[in-house]
Scaffold this active site. Structure first.
Site, PDB file in Angstrom:
ATOM      1  N   SER A   1       0.866  -1.173   0.000  1.00  6.88           N
ATOM      2  CA  SER A   1       0.000   0.000   0.000  1.00  6.88           C
ATOM      3  C   SER A   1       0.900   1.219   0.000  1.00  6.88           C
ATOM      4  O   SER A   1       2.000   1.174   0.551  1.00  6.88           O
ATOM      5  CB  SER A   1      -0.873  -0.003   1.257  1.00  6.88           C
ATOM      6  OG  SER A   1      -1.508   1.245   1.432  1.00  6.88           O
TER       7      SER A   1
ATOM      8  N   TYR B   1      -1.947  -0.944  10.408  1.00  5.12           N
ATOM      9  CA  TYR B   1      -1.987  -1.198   8.967  1.00  5.12           C
ATOM     10  C   TYR B   1      -0.740  -0.665   8.276  1.00  5.12           C
ATOM     11  O   TYR B   1      -0.048  -1.398   7.557  1.00  5.12           O
ATOM     12  CB  TYR B   1      -3.243  -0.583   8.343  1.00  5.12           C
ATOM     13  CG  TYR B   1      -3.343  -0.856   6.862  1.00  5.12           C
ATOM     14  CD1 TYR B   1      -3.794  -2.091   6.406  1.00  5.12           C
ATOM     15  CD2 TYR B   1      -2.967   0.095   5.927  1.00  5.12           C
ATOM     16  CE1 TYR B   1      -3.861  -2.360   5.044  1.00  5.12           C
ATOM     17  CE2 TYR B   1      -3.035  -0.168   4.571  1.00  5.12           C
ATOM     18  CZ  TYR B   1      -3.486  -1.391   4.130  1.00  5.12           C
ATOM     19  OH  TYR B   1      -3.557  -1.661   2.783  1.00  5.12           O
TER      20      TYR B   1
ATOM     21  N   LYS C   1       2.368  -2.878   6.470  1.00  2.93           N
ATOM     22  CA  LYS C   1       2.706  -2.820   5.041  1.00  2.93           C
ATOM     23  C   LYS C   1       4.164  -2.393   4.857  1.00  2.93           C
ATOM     24  O   LYS C   1       4.828  -2.837   3.918  1.00  2.93           O
ATOM     25  CB  LYS C   1       1.739  -1.901   4.294  1.00  2.93           C
ATOM     26  CG  LYS C   1       0.324  -2.474   4.200  1.00  2.93           C
ATOM     27  CD  LYS C   1       0.294  -3.832   3.509  1.00  2.93           C
ATOM     28  CE  LYS C   1      -1.109  -4.356   3.309  1.00  2.93           C
ATOM     29  NZ  LYS C   1      -1.161  -5.583   2.504  1.00  2.93           N
TER      30      LYS C   1
END
Length: 176
Positions: A76, A99, A103
């Site tokens: 991402s 998150y 990533k």
């Protein structure tokens, strides 16, 4: 056990694996870092990092049997430390500790596997699909699944002289 079962099934049916796309991802954090529950951080890493690691390790023997295997880890733009530290970045306000850092860790995993496999025909890269409308974001993303798949498909079909150990979106290199 399901990962090992999947590897056995692929070996039984095909004998090798040409392309592995690790598209695991959950984003369940919505609190500032000081208020984030440890369990949310653990669950996120369990899927976004440890799951990818386990699948990659299990599939590696099958990938080594291919003449030119490709591993594509779906990352991402939020995993880019460069972009996240830039106040002018389009998604600079999306500070999701679990998150985003998972990533970033996935990108580090990409670099590590690419380095280990550098003397083989296997290419390992991270892909940033952009803000795709999926269940992860309640379909609020601005891109279609087809648009989001472009970078991954390009990396999955790289020629033998293509890059390895990189981070790309459909327009090219994404900064780490």
């Amino acid at each position: 056990s399901s990962i090992d079962q999947g590897a056995r099934q692929i070996e039984r049916d095909f004998g090798k694996l040409d392309i592995l796309v690790n598209n695991a991802g959950i984003g369940i954090d919505n609190a500032p870092p000081s208020q984030l529950e440890m369990e949310v951080l653990r669950r996120t890493y369990e899927t976004n990092v440890f799951g990818v690691f386990a699948v990659t390790k299990a599939m590696l023997p099958l990938l080594r049997k291919s003449e030119g295997a490709r591993i594509v880890n779906i990352s991402s733009g939020l995993g880019s430390l460069t972009q996240n530290s830039d106040p002018g970045y389009q998604y600079a306000g999306a500070k999701l500790l679990a998150y985003n850092s998972s990533k970033s860790a996935l990108n580090a995993l990409t670099i590590q596997f690419a380095h280990e496999l550098r003397d083989t025909a296997i290419k390992v890269n991270s892909a940033d699909p952009g803000y795709v409308a999926t269940d992860l974001n309640n379909h609020r993303g601005t891109r279609t699944v087809e648009q989001g798949a472009r970078a991954a498909v390009a990396l999955a079909t790289l020629p033998a002289d293509g890059p390895t150990g990189g981070y790309f979106d459909e327009d090219g290199v994404v900064p780490w």
